[in-house]
Design a protein around this motif. Structure first.
Motif, PDB file in Angstrom:
ATOM      1  N   GLY A   1     -36.307 -11.104  22.490  1.00 51.42           N
ATOM      2  CA  GLY A   1     -35.000 -11.553  22.955  1.00 51.42           C
ATOM      3  C   GLY A   1     -34.929 -13.058  22.811  1.00 51.42           C
ATOM      4  O   GLY A   1     -35.580 -13.793  23.553  1.00 51.42           O
ATOM      5  N   ILE A   2     -34.170 -13.522  21.840  1.00 48.30           N
ATOM      6  CA  ILE A   2     -34.081 -14.955  21.564  1.00 48.30           C
ATOM      7  C   ILE A   2     -32.895 -15.532  22.335  1.00 48.30           C
ATOM      8  O   ILE A   2     -31.761 -15.055  22.176  1.00 48.30           O
ATOM      9  CB  ILE A   2     -33.919 -15.213  20.050  1.00 48.30           C
ATOM     10  CG1 ILE A   2     -35.130 -14.627  19.298  1.00 48.30           C
ATOM     11  CG2 ILE A   2     -33.752 -16.704  19.770  1.00 48.30           C
ATOM     12  CD1 ILE A   2     -35.030 -14.719  17.792  1.00 48.30           C
ATOM     13  N   PRO A   3     -33.142 -16.544  23.181  1.00 48.00           N
ATOM     14  CA  PRO A   3     -32.032 -17.174  23.904  1.00 48.00           C
ATOM     15  C   PRO A   3     -30.956 -17.654  22.925  1.00 48.00           C
ATOM     16  O   PRO A   3     -31.264 -18.155  21.836  1.00 48.00           O
ATOM     17  CB  PRO A   3     -32.691 -18.352  24.628  1.00 48.00           C
ATOM     18  CG  PRO A   3     -34.131 -17.943  24.772  1.00 48.00           C
ATOM     19  CD  PRO A   3     -34.433 -17.149  23.522  1.00 48.00           C
ATOM     20  N   ALA A   4     -29.701 -17.503  23.333  1.00 46.74           N
ATOM     21  CA  ALA A   4     -28.577 -17.817  22.456  1.00 46.74           C
ATOM     22  C   ALA A   4     -28.532 -19.290  22.046  1.00 46.74           C
ATOM     23  O   ALA A   4     -27.942 -19.626  21.025  1.00 46.74           O
ATOM     24  CB  ALA A   4     -27.268 -17.426  23.133  1.00 46.74           C
ATOM     25  N   ASP A   5     -29.185 -20.168  22.812  1.00 48.93           N
ATOM     26  CA  ASP A   5     -29.125 -21.593  22.481  1.00 48.93           C
ATOM     27  C   ASP A   5     -30.202 -22.037  21.479  1.00 48.93           C
ATOM     28  O   ASP A   5     -30.263 -23.201  21.110  1.00 48.93           O
ATOM     29  CB  ASP A   5     -29.203 -22.445  23.747  1.00 48.93           C
ATOM     30  CG  ASP A   5     -30.496 -22.245  24.525  1.00 48.93           C
ATOM     31  OD1 ASP A   5     -31.259 -21.307  24.200  1.00 48.93           O
ATOM     32  OD2 ASP A   5     -30.732 -23.025  25.468  1.00 48.93           O
ATOM     33  N   ILE A   6     -31.040 -21.108  21.010  1.00 46.50           N
ATOM     34  CA  ILE A   6     -32.068 -21.462  20.015  1.00 46.50           C
ATOM     35  C   ILE A   6     -31.459 -21.364  18.619  1.00 46.50           C
ATOM     36  O   ILE A   6     -30.778 -20.392  18.294  1.00 46.50           O
ATOM     37  CB  ILE A   6     -33.307 -20.540  20.139  1.00 46.50           C
ATOM     38  CG1 ILE A   6     -34.061 -20.891  21.433  1.00 46.50           C
ATOM     39  CG2 ILE A   6     -34.222 -20.676  18.929  1.00 46.50           C
ATOM     40  CD1 ILE A   6     -35.330 -20.100  21.642  1.00 46.50           C
ATOM     41  N   HIS A   7     -31.741 -22.364  17.799  1.00 46.25           N
ATOM     42  CA  HIS A   7     -31.255 -22.387  16.414  1.00 46.25           C
ATOM     43  C   HIS A   7     -32.099 -21.411  15.600  1.00 46.25           C
ATOM     44  O   HIS A   7     -33.290 -21.649  15.351  1.00 46.25           O
ATOM     45  CB  HIS A   7     -31.329 -23.812  15.855  1.00 46.25           C
ATOM     46  CG  HIS A   7     -30.687 -23.950  14.519  1.00 46.25           C
ATOM     47  ND1 HIS A   7     -31.417 -23.952  13.353  1.00 46.25           N
ATOM     48  CD2 HIS A   7     -29.379 -24.082  14.175  1.00 46.25           C
ATOM     49  CE1 HIS A   7     -30.586 -24.083  12.335  1.00 46.25           C
ATOM     50  NE2 HIS A   7     -29.344 -24.169  12.801  1.00 46.25           N
ATOM     51  N   ILE A   8     -31.496 -20.311  15.180  1.00 47.70           N
ATOM     52  CA  ILE A   8     -32.225 -19.207  14.539  1.00 47.70           C
ATOM     53  C   ILE A   8     -32.884 -19.626  13.228  1.00 47.70           C
ATOM     54  O   ILE A   8     -34.046 -19.287  12.974  1.00 47.70           O
ATOM     55  CB  ILE A   8     -31.302 -17.988  14.313  1.00 47.70           C
ATOM     56  CG1 ILE A   8     -30.762 -17.468  15.641  1.00 47.70           C
ATOM     57  CG2 ILE A   8     -32.008 -16.904  13.529  1.00 47.70           C
ATOM     58  CD1 ILE A   8     -31.802 -16.872  16.558  1.00 47.70           C
ATOM     59  N   ALA A   9     -32.182 -20.356  12.386  1.00 48.17           N
ATOM     60  CA  ALA A   9     -32.756 -20.751  11.090  1.00 48.17           C
ATOM     61  C   ALA A   9     -34.009 -21.599  11.289  1.00 48.17           C
ATOM     62  O   ALA A   9     -35.017 -21.412  10.593  1.00 48.17           O
ATOM     63  CB  ALA A   9     -31.725 -21.498  10.253  1.00 48.17           C
ATOM     64  N   SER A  10     -33.975 -22.518  12.248  1.00 52.03           N
ATOM     65  CA  SER A  10     -35.153 -23.352  12.531  1.00 52.03           C
ATOM     66  C   SER A  10     -36.294 -22.506  13.075  1.00 52.03           C
ATOM     67  O   SER A  10     -37.455 -22.685  12.693  1.00 52.03           O
ATOM     68  CB  SER A  10     -34.808 -24.454  13.537  1.00 52.03           C
ATOM     69  OG  SER A  10     -33.841 -25.315  13.013  1.00 52.03           O
ATOM     70  N   LEU A  11     -35.967 -21.584  13.976  1.00 47.72           N
ATOM     71  CA  LEU A  11     -36.990 -20.701  14.538  1.00 47.72           C
ATOM     72  C   LEU A  11     -37.627 -19.865  13.435  1.00 47.72           C
ATOM     73  O   LEU A  11     -38.852 -19.731  13.376  1.00 47.72           O
ATOM     74  CB  LEU A  11     -36.387 -19.784  15.599  1.00 47.72           C
ATOM     75  CG  LEU A  11     -37.349 -18.719  16.141  1.00 47.72           C
ATOM     76  CD1 LEU A  11     -38.485 -19.372  16.928  1.00 47.72           C
ATOM     77  CD2 LEU A  11     -36.598 -17.706  16.984  1.00 47.72           C
ATOM     78  N   ARG A  12     -36.810 -19.303  12.551  1.00 45.37           N
ATOM     79  CA  ARG A  12     -37.330 -18.482  11.458  1.00 45.37           C
ATOM     80  C   ARG A  12     -38.286 -19.305  10.592  1.00 45.37           C
ATOM     81  O   ARG A  12     -39.373 -18.841  10.236  1.00 45.37           O
ATOM     82  CB  ARG A  12     -36.191 -17.918  10.614  1.00 45.37           C
ATOM     83  CG  ARG A  12     -36.708 -17.031   9.467  1.00 45.37           C
ATOM     84  CD  ARG A  12     -35.599 -16.440   8.619  1.00 45.37           C
ATOM     85  NE  ARG A  12     -35.053 -15.276   9.294  1.00 45.37           N
ATOM     86  CZ  ARG A  12     -33.790 -15.132   9.661  1.00 45.37           C
ATOM     87  NH1 ARG A  12     -32.915 -16.078   9.428  1.00 45.37           N
ATOM     88  NH2 ARG A  12     -33.389 -14.038  10.251  1.00 45.37           N
ATOM     89  N   ASP A  13     -37.897 -20.544  10.247  1.00 47.26           N
ATOM     90  CA  ASP A  13     -38.768 -21.414   9.440  1.00 47.26           C
ATOM     91  C   ASP A  13     -40.085 -21.689  10.156  1.00 47.26           C
ATOM     92  O   ASP A  13     -41.161 -21.597   9.554  1.00 47.26           O
ATOM     93  CB  ASP A  13     -38.056 -22.735   9.113  1.00 47.26           C
ATOM     94  CG  ASP A  13     -36.912 -22.556   8.126  1.00 47.26           C
ATOM     95  OD1 ASP A  13     -36.832 -21.491   7.470  1.00 47.26           O
ATOM     96  OD2 ASP A  13     -36.080 -23.496   8.026  1.00 47.26           O
ATOM     97  N   GLU A  14     -40.012 -22.022  11.454  1.00 42.04           N
ATOM     98  CA  GLU A  14     -41.234 -22.285  12.241  1.00 42.04           C
ATOM     99  C   GLU A  14     -42.128 -21.056  12.269  1.00 42.04           C
ATOM    100  O   GLU A  14     -43.347 -21.159  12.129  1.00 42.04           O
ATOM    101  CB  GLU A  14     -40.873 -22.630  13.691  1.00 42.04           C
ATOM    102  CG  GLU A  14     -40.374 -24.012  13.934  1.00 42.04           C
ATOM    103  CD  GLU A  14     -40.039 -24.199  15.417  1.00 42.04           C
ATOM    104  OE1 GLU A  14     -40.903 -23.893  16.278  1.00 42.04           O
ATOM    105  OE2 GLU A  14     -38.907 -24.627  15.700  1.00 42.04           O
ATOM    106  N   PHE A  15     -41.516 -19.892  12.471  1.00 40.29           N
ATOM    107  CA  PHE A  15     -42.284 -18.657  12.560  1.00 40.29           C
ATOM    108  C   PHE A  15     -42.971 -18.334  11.239  1.00 40.29           C
ATOM    109  O   PHE A  15     -44.146 -17.968  11.212  1.00 40.29           O
ATOM    110  CB  PHE A  15     -41.385 -17.489  13.003  1.00 40.29           C
ATOM    111  CG  PHE A  15     -42.125 -16.194  13.143  1.00 40.29           C
ATOM    112  CD1 PHE A  15     -43.092 -16.030  14.129  1.00 40.29           C
ATOM    113  CD2 PHE A  15     -41.869 -15.132  12.292  1.00 40.29           C
ATOM    114  CE1 PHE A  15     -43.782 -14.831  14.259  1.00 40.29           C
ATOM    115  CE2 PHE A  15     -42.551 -13.936  12.411  1.00 40.29           C
ATOM    116  CZ  PHE A  15     -43.511 -13.781  13.404  1.00 40.29           C
ATOM    117  N   MET A  16     -42.256 -18.488  10.142  1.00 40.85           N
ATOM    118  CA  MET A  16     -42.847 -18.181   8.840  1.00 40.85           C
ATOM    119  C   MET A  16     -43.979 -19.152   8.510  1.00 40.85           C
ATOM    120  O   MET A  16     -45.013 -18.753   7.973  1.00 40.85           O
ATOM    121  CB  MET A  16     -41.772 -18.169   7.751  1.00 40.85           C
ATOM    122  CG  MET A  16     -40.699 -17.081   7.972  1.00 40.85           C
ATOM    123  SD  MET A  16     -41.328 -15.440   8.392  1.00 40.85           S
ATOM    124  CE  MET A  16     -41.934 -14.923   6.811  1.00 40.85           C
TER     125      MET A  16
END
Length: 178
Positions: free
Chosen positions: A146-161
């Motif tokens: 569950g990703i909080p709505a205020d997190i920037h998804i594209a940045s999170l995806r890049d960090e995760f990868m």
């Protein structure tokens, strides 16, 4: 105000046919309803988690009968009162799939990555298996976060990868299909 009350039940015992039948029958006989459940076989053991709803009286009767149910069903049972989940903080459900060579610490590394970003792991299943042709032991993880709505998804995806590449995990993260 809701008149429904909730009980989370955890049960564990030697795997055999009929466990779900007997447990669900008992819950129904108490006048309760299963609203959510997870069940699996791990080794030779059967494990189940259930969220049961009912009025206060039916859940109390059920709680008082746990010792008898344990004996009758040859299970270890734990029950705990709970409430409906608070959905006031919006989150975006995402699915995470990871595959890698099996080695200790994969679950912890993933959990740590998400925990440090205040991302809740909502559901997770893992398995080890032998790769076809080579027999190499592999490990796979399927989780919903569950990703909080205020997190920037594209940045999170890049960090995760980048995180997964650094520790040699093949991974995807994508919106959950509802």
């Amino acid at each position: 105000m809701s008149t429904q009350n909730y009980l989370v039940i955890s049960a564990l015992g030697k795997d055999r046919p009929g466990i779900v039948d007997a447990l669900s029958k008992s819950i129904l006989e108490f006048g309760c309803n299963i609203t959510d459940s997870r069940m699996t076989v791990l080794g030779g053991e059967f494990a189940i988690l259930l969220m049961v709803e009912g009025n206060w009286n039916t859940l109390t009767k059920m709680e008082e009968s746990i010792a008898g149910l344990e004996q009758q069903l040859s299970l270890t049972i734990i029950a705990k009162r709970t409430e409906q989940r608070d959905r006031s903080n919006p989150f975006l459900p995402y699915v995470v799939e990871v595959v890698s060579l099996d080695h200790p610490g994969i679950v912890h590394q993933l959990a740590s990555f998400f925990s440090k970003r205040s991302i809740n792991i909502e559901d997770m299943a893992t398995t080890s298996y032998a790769a076809p042709h080579t027999g190499t032991m592999m490990f796979s993880v399927h989780m919903t976060v569950g990703i909080p709505a205020d997190i920037h998804i594209a940045s999170l995806r890049d960090e995760f990868m980048e995180f997964c590449d650094a520790i040699n995990l093949d991974a995807i993260i994508e919106p959950a299909q509802r």
